[in-house]
Design a protein around this motif. Structure first.
Motif, PDB file in Angstrom:
ATOM      1  N   GLU A 287       0.832  -1.210   0.000  1.00 28.35           N
ATOM      2  CA  GLU A 287       0.000   0.000   0.000  1.00 28.35           C
ATOM      3  C   GLU A 287       0.867   1.260   0.000  1.00 28.35           C
ATOM      4  O   GLU A 287       0.575   2.237  -0.702  1.00 28.35           O
ATOM      5  CB  GLU A 287      -0.933  -0.013   1.210  1.00 28.35           C
ATOM      6  N   ASN A 288       1.946   1.231   0.789  1.00 30.64           N
ATOM      7  CA  ASN A 288       2.859   2.380   0.818  1.00 30.64           C
ATOM      8  C   ASN A 288       3.536   2.594  -0.531  1.00 30.64           C
ATOM      9  O   ASN A 288       3.678   3.728  -0.996  1.00 30.64           O
ATOM     10  CB  ASN A 288       3.916   2.181   1.903  1.00 30.64           C
ATOM     11  N   ILE A 289       3.965   1.498  -1.147  1.00 28.39           N
ATOM     12  CA  ILE A 289       4.642   1.597  -2.451  1.00 28.39           C
ATOM     13  C   ILE A 289       3.684   2.135  -3.510  1.00 28.39           C
ATOM     14  O   ILE A 289       4.027   3.036  -4.294  1.00 28.39           O
ATOM     15  CB  ILE A 289       5.196   0.218  -2.882  1.00 28.39           C
ATOM     16  N   GLU A 290       2.469   1.584  -3.552  1.00 27.80           N
ATOM     17  CA  GLU A 290       1.495   2.020  -4.557  1.00 27.80           C
ATOM     18  C   GLU A 290       1.149   3.495  -4.401  1.00 27.80           C
ATOM     19  O   GLU A 290       1.022   4.231  -5.388  1.00 27.80           O
ATOM     20  CB  GLU A 290       0.231   1.163  -4.459  1.00 27.80           C
ATOM     21  N   LYS A 291       1.029   3.926  -3.184  1.00 27.49           N
ATOM     22  CA  LYS A 291       0.694   5.326  -2.925  1.00 27.49           C
ATOM     23  C   LYS A 291       1.811   6.264  -3.383  1.00 27.49           C
ATOM     24  O   LYS A 291       1.562   7.267  -4.081  1.00 27.49           O
ATOM     25  CB  LYS A 291       0.415   5.504  -1.429  1.00 27.49           C
ATOM     26  N   GLU A 292       3.042   5.958  -2.992  1.00 25.35           N
ATOM     27  CA  GLU A 292       4.161   6.851  -3.297  1.00 25.35           C
ATOM     28  C   GLU A 292       4.604   6.780  -4.753  1.00 25.35           C
ATOM     29  O   GLU A 292       5.051   7.772  -5.324  1.00 25.35           O
ATOM     30  CB  GLU A 292       5.344   6.536  -2.376  1.00 25.35           C
ATOM     31  N   SER A 293       4.523   5.600  -5.380  1.00 25.59           N
ATOM     32  CA  SER A 293       5.004   5.445  -6.760  1.00 25.59           C
ATOM     33  C   SER A 293       4.157   6.221  -7.765  1.00 25.59           C
ATOM     34  O   SER A 293       4.582   6.443  -8.897  1.00 25.59           O
ATOM     35  CB  SER A 293       5.043   3.963  -7.145  1.00 25.59           C
TER      36      SER A 293
ATOM     37  N   ASN B  27       3.320  -9.281 -10.129  1.00 27.40           N
ATOM     38  CA  ASN B  27       2.000  -9.740 -10.578  1.00 27.40           C
ATOM     39  C   ASN B  27       0.932  -8.652 -10.501  1.00 27.40           C
ATOM     40  O   ASN B  27      -0.221  -8.882 -10.868  1.00 27.40           O
ATOM     41  CB  ASN B  27       1.557 -10.944  -9.741  1.00 27.40           C
ATOM     42  N   GLY B  28       1.309  -7.472  -9.979  1.00 25.36           N
ATOM     43  CA  GLY B  28       0.333  -6.402  -9.809  1.00 25.36           C
ATOM     44  C   GLY B  28       0.406  -5.367 -10.908  1.00 25.36           C
ATOM     45  O   GLY B  28       1.078  -5.542 -11.938  1.00 25.36           O
ATOM     46  N   ASP B  29      -0.270  -4.243 -10.687  1.00 26.79           N
ATOM     47  CA  ASP B  29      -0.367  -3.183 -11.688  1.00 26.79           C
ATOM     48  C   ASP B  29       0.631  -2.051 -11.461  1.00 26.79           C
ATOM     49  O   ASP B  29       0.720  -1.133 -12.281  1.00 26.79           O
ATOM     50  CB  ASP B  29      -1.785  -2.590 -11.689  1.00 26.79           C
ATOM     51  N   THR B  30       1.349  -2.073 -10.343  1.00 28.08           N
ATOM     52  CA  THR B  30       2.273  -0.982 -10.044  1.00 28.08           C
ATOM     53  C   THR B  30       3.456  -0.969 -11.019  1.00 28.08           C
ATOM     54  O   THR B  30       3.856  -2.014 -11.550  1.00 28.08           O
ATOM     55  CB  THR B  30       2.809  -1.113  -8.599  1.00 28.08           C
ATOM     56  N   ILE B  31       4.013   0.219 -11.253  1.00 32.09           N
ATOM     57  CA  ILE B  31       5.151   0.343 -12.178  1.00 32.09           C
ATOM     58  C   ILE B  31       6.471  -0.013 -11.495  1.00 32.09           C
ATOM     59  O   ILE B  31       7.502  -0.112 -12.153  1.00 32.09           O
ATOM     60  CB  ILE B  31       5.241   1.778 -12.742  1.00 32.09           C
ATOM     61  N   VAL B  32       6.441  -0.190 -10.181  1.00 23.15           N
ATOM     62  CA  VAL B  32       7.658  -0.553  -9.448  1.00 23.15           C
ATOM     63  C   VAL B  32       7.972  -2.026  -9.697  1.00 23.15           C
ATOM     64  O   VAL B  32       7.130  -2.897  -9.517  1.00 23.15           O
ATOM     65  CB  VAL B  32       7.489  -0.298  -7.930  1.00 23.15           C
ATOM     66  N   SER B  33       9.195  -2.309 -10.131  1.00 23.74           N
ATOM     67  CA  SER B  33       9.571  -3.692 -10.458  1.00 23.74           C
ATOM     68  C   SER B  33      10.465  -4.335  -9.404  1.00 23.74           C
ATOM     69  O   SER B  33      10.607  -5.557  -9.380  1.00 23.74           O
ATOM     70  CB  SER B  33      10.298  -3.725 -11.808  1.00 23.74           C
ATOM     71  N   LYS B  34      11.073  -3.522  -8.538  1.00 21.04           N
ATOM     72  CA  LYS B  34      11.996  -4.072  -7.554  1.00 21.04           C
ATOM     73  C   LYS B  34      11.914  -3.282  -6.255  1.00 21.04           C
ATOM     74  O   LYS B  34      11.914  -2.045  -6.257  1.00 21.04           O
ATOM     75  CB  LYS B  34      13.435  -4.039  -8.094  1.00 21.04           C
ATOM     76  N   PHE B  35      11.840  -4.028  -5.136  1.00 16.87           N
ATOM     77  CA  PHE B  35      11.790  -3.427  -3.808  1.00 16.87           C
ATOM     78  C   PHE B  35      12.881  -4.040  -2.960  1.00 16.87           C
ATOM     79  O   PHE B  35      13.074  -5.263  -2.945  1.00 16.87           O
ATOM     80  CB  PHE B  35      10.410  -3.681  -3.182  1.00 16.87           C
ATOM     81  N   TYR B  36      13.641  -3.193  -2.248  1.00 18.86           N
ATOM     82  CA  TYR B  36      14.698  -3.665  -1.350  1.00 18.86           C
ATOM     83  C   TYR B  36      14.235  -3.460   0.090  1.00 18.86           C
ATOM     84  O   TYR B  36      13.725  -2.390   0.439  1.00 18.86           O
ATOM     85  CB  TYR B  36      15.993  -2.883  -1.585  1.00 18.86           C
TER      86      TYR B  36
ATOM     87  N   CYS C  61      16.658  -2.182  15.530  1.00 17.78           N
ATOM     88  CA  CYS C  61      17.032  -1.786  14.182  1.00 17.78           C
ATOM     89  C   CYS C  61      15.969  -0.880  13.580  1.00 17.78           C
ATOM     90  O   CYS C  61      14.827  -0.838  14.044  1.00 17.78           O
ATOM     91  CB  CYS C  61      17.231  -3.010  13.296  1.00 17.78           C
ATOM     92  N   ILE C  62      16.359  -0.143  12.544  1.00 19.00           N
ATOM     93  CA  ILE C  62      15.419   0.550  11.670  1.00 19.00           C
ATOM     94  C   ILE C  62      15.247  -0.336  10.439  1.00 19.00           C
ATOM     95  O   ILE C  62      16.237  -0.806   9.869  1.00 19.00           O
ATOM     96  CB  ILE C  62      15.955   1.937  11.263  1.00 19.00           C
ATOM     97  N   LEU C  63      14.014  -0.590  10.052  1.00 20.04           N
ATOM     98  CA  LEU C  63      13.769  -1.345   8.830  1.00 20.04           C
ATOM     99  C   LEU C  63      13.659  -0.376   7.662  1.00 20.04           C
ATOM    100  O   LEU C  63      12.947   0.638   7.746  1.00 20.04           O
ATOM    101  CB  LEU C  63      12.499  -2.178   8.957  1.00 20.04           C
ATOM    102  N   VAL C  64      14.375  -0.676   6.606  1.00 19.58           N
ATOM    103  CA  VAL C  64      14.466   0.221   5.453  1.00 19.58           C
ATOM    104  C   VAL C  64      13.817  -0.433   4.248  1.00 19.58           C
ATOM    105  O   VAL C  64      14.085  -1.601   3.938  1.00 19.58           O
ATOM    106  CB  VAL C  64      15.935   0.563   5.121  1.00 19.58           C
ATOM    107  N   GLY C  65      12.970   0.321   3.565  1.00 24.52           N
ATOM    108  CA  GLY C  65      12.387  -0.120   2.305  1.00 24.52           C
ATOM    109  C   GLY C  65      12.733   0.863   1.209  1.00 24.52           C
ATOM    110  O   GLY C  65      12.637   2.083   1.409  1.00 24.52           O
ATOM    111  N   VAL C  66      13.178   0.369   0.056  1.00 24.07           N
ATOM    112  CA  VAL C  66      13.625   1.244  -1.033  1.00 24.07           C
ATOM    113  C   VAL C  66      13.001   0.769  -2.344  1.00 24.07           C
ATOM    114  O   VAL C  66      13.000  -0.432  -2.645  1.00 24.07           O
ATOM    115  CB  VAL C  66      15.161   1.238  -1.169  1.00 24.07           C
ATOM    116  N   PHE C  67      12.499   1.724  -3.123  1.00 24.18           N
ATOM    117  CA  PHE C  67      12.155   1.401  -4.502  1.00 24.18           C
ATOM    118  C   PHE C  67      12.617   2.543  -5.401  1.00 24.18           C
ATOM    119  O   PHE C  67      12.729   3.693  -4.976  1.00 24.18           O
ATOM    120  CB  PHE C  67      10.643   1.147  -4.669  1.00 24.18           C
ATOM    121  N   TYR C  68      12.921   2.221  -6.632  1.00 20.71           N
ATOM    122  CA  TYR C  68      13.252   3.227  -7.645  1.00 20.71           C
ATOM    123  C   TYR C  68      12.833   2.675  -8.999  1.00 20.71           C
ATOM    124  O   TYR C  68      12.796   1.470  -9.225  1.00 20.71           O
ATOM    125  CB  TYR C  68      14.755   3.565  -7.638  1.00 20.71           C
ATOM    126  N   ASN C  69      12.457   3.546  -9.890  1.00 19.73           N
ATOM    127  CA  ASN C  69      12.097   3.103 -11.245  1.00 19.73           C
ATOM    128  C   ASN C  69      12.305   4.255 -12.229  1.00 19.73           C
ATOM    129  O   ASN C  69      12.671   5.338 -11.853  1.00 19.73           O
ATOM    130  CB  ASN C  69      10.649   2.594 -11.272  1.00 19.73           C
TER     131      ASN C  69
END
Length: 568
Positions: A487-493, A538-547, A560-568
């Protein structure tokens, strides 16, 4: 009888001195290496002042490249060949000079028979020039074909023979003060020339003093042109500036582009310019020996007694602890701005060395990072002042490079050291995805040794920006953390091409509350990352890779801090 008279008259004329004591003739022999109906040995007297001047210039140029003076008796030259060399430079009488002509021809035939494979290609010749008390034996490239008339063709061939750029290998034999010595050089990677004159490659470490780039003047075939640079000159014009550009098989110089056929350096030929670029940079940066030193350490870690080994990687040396004994091995001469990292799965990096590397990255100090488990890239990845010497920039996507630059610019310009340190760990983790396991292990050690700098309950002074978004730890404490991440990725992307989520930082107060490392171990993080990426594919988002990964906080590394990264 006519042959005898003509030969001896020629030799007498050759040995005649002018008023100033200078010989006015040189004897010239040549034959095409590959045998055919026209491959008899030809000889010619060079008598004009321009010919003698060309001979002198050639010998001067040759002498500047010759190395390794060797006494004829110290070489492993074939006994018959050694005897012929001695006789060629021996006394000059009518009877002896007739024999000398036959000996020279026999030596050239033997030389041609000894050459192999590419050395026997059409247009390659064996040449011998007898001048004063010395003779020059060479393997030369000089294709025929500029003239139909044989006389003109021979003149053109000789002109090419006397061009230093066409000499592939040469040995100059000189008789001085009752001794017979020779020096040699070779610009080919073959050992057959060295074998013929009786020198071993392992004894002669061919100096890589000049680089010769053989190119086609126009197109990908036809007329060849040759550019020669000293190492320093090429470093200055290519590495340190853009006066010379080498991209793929293209050489750009003086606003003219040439297709590269091959590059010669030392005793090696490179048909792939990228291989040359990689090795040249290793040489220029003084890193040639690092691979050997690293492999020696890897041999220790693979030893059956490795249970007793502890190896620590320091800035300028490594420390080996084995059965109570300590051994220090220096890394050798390393440029001040290059960090050579040996750390891998079996070698631990020193904490101060790790922090120095990390500090240079976060502060934007000019530095390069190299791991000897991998070769230097022909075009290394550069992020502002930081060079990753092992990472081939040409194999990276523009999106990846743009993201790293944007991330590093944030590190350099953002207010607050805490967030800079966190983003430095993010940068290193993303970089580690493009290197092999030994180097990746070293990078992970650097990240893990930053624990304690970012503390639990500490407040980040920096506000969110277009790249960074803080997320409460409760956001991942829901029943379905995968769904929350998606949900976070779809919103921000929909609004931006790249984002760094930091879970464990309060969105309102920016206080670091963190997540328990015991609950979020590497195995769980990895499985969740895989699950998110599968749904993204398998979804509709344009993001292809998440770290998805963790950054340690606190002295005891319990949170720890958990880090999530996407770029496209």
């Amino acid at each position: 009888m006519i042959e005898k008279t003509e030969w001896f008259q020629d030799m007498q004329h050759q040995n005649r001195l002018s008023g100033d004591g200078e010989k006015k003739e040189a004897k010239f022999f040549y034959r095409e290496v590959k045998p055919n109906h026209a491959s008899e040995i030809k000889n010619k007297n060079l008598t004009s002042s321009s010919d003698i001047r060309d001979i002198k210039n050639l010998l001067k140029d040759i002498k500047s490249k010759l190395r390794y003076p060797t006494h004829i008796q110290e070489s492993k030259m074939n006994e018959a060949h050694r005897k012929w060399v001695t006789q060629i430079l021996g006394e000059e009488t009518e009877e002896h000079d007739l024999v000398k002509k036959r000996i020279i021809e026999d030596l050239l035939r033997e030389f041609c028979d000894h050459l192999q494979k590419r050395q026997r290609e059409k247009g390659k010749y064996a040449m011998l020039i007898l001048y004063k008390s010395s003779f020059l034996l060479t393997h030369v490239k000089a294709e025929k074909g500029l003239s139909i008339r044989e006389a003109e063709e021979e003149i053109e061939l000789i002109r090419r023979f006397l061009d230093i750029d066409n000499i592939l290998s040469a040995a100059l034999f000189e008789a001085k003060n009752g001794e017979l010595k020779f020096s040699h050089f070779t610009d080919t990677g073959s050992s057959t020339f060295r074998d013929f004159i009786g020198v071993a490659e392992r004894k002669y470490h061919y100096q890589k003093k000049n680089v010769r780039i053989i190119s086609f003047y126009e197109g990908t075939s036809g007329i060849e042109c040759k550019f020669e640079f000293s190492n320093h000159e090429l470093e200055k014009k290519w590495i340190q500036s853009d006066k010379i550009k080498i991209n793929g098989n293209k050489l750009k110089i003086n606003n003219h582009q040439h297709h590269i056929k091959e590059i010669r350096w030392g005793n090696k030929n490179y048909s792939n310019p990228n291989f040359f670029k990689s090795e040249f940079k290793e040489y220029i940066y003084g890193l040639e020996r690092q691979k050997t030193r690293y492999q020696e350490l890897r041999g220790i870690t693979k030893d059956n007694s490795s249970f007793f080994n502890d190896i620590t990687d320091y800035r300028k040396a490594v420390e080996i602890q084995k059965k109570g004994e300590k051994e220090i091995r220096k890394k050798g001469s390393i440029p001040q701005d290059i960090h050579v990292i040996y750390a891998d799965k079996h070698i631990d990096i020193d904490i101060n060395f790790a922090k120095n590397i990390f500090r240079d990255i976060v502060y934007g100090n000019k530095c390069s990072i190299f791991h000897p488990s991998e070769k230097i890239a022909s075009k290394e990845l550069e992020i502002n002042n930081v060079s990753l010497l092992n990472i081939e920039k040409t194999q990276l996507s523009p999106e990846y490079i743009n993201f790293l630059n944007k991330l590093h610019n944030n590190i350099l310009n953002i207010e607050g050291e805490t967030i800079s340190w966190v983003l430095g760990c993010v940068l290193l983790h993303i970089i580690s995805q493009k290197v092999e396991k030994p180097f990746k292990s070293g990078i992970n050690q650097i990240i893990n040794l930053q624990q304690g700098y970012t503390r639990h309950k500490e407040t980040i002074t920096t506000k969110e920006n277009i790249l960074i978004e803080y997320k409460d730890r409760d956001d991942l404490s829901k029943d379905n953390p995968c769904k929350s991440i998606i949900e976070n990725i779809e919103k921000e992307s929909k609004k931006i091409n790249n984002k760094v989520f930091l879970w464990g930082v309060d969105e309102e107060s920016r206080s670091i509350n963190g997540l328990r490392k015991q609950r979020w171990d590497d195995d769980r993080i990895g499985k969740l990352e895989d699950k998110v990426n599968e749904k993204l594919r398998n979804g509709d988002t344009i993001v292809s890779k998440f770290y998805f990964f963790s950054v340690p906080i606190g002295e005891k590394n319990e949170k720890c801090i958990l880090v999530g990264v996407f770029y496209n």
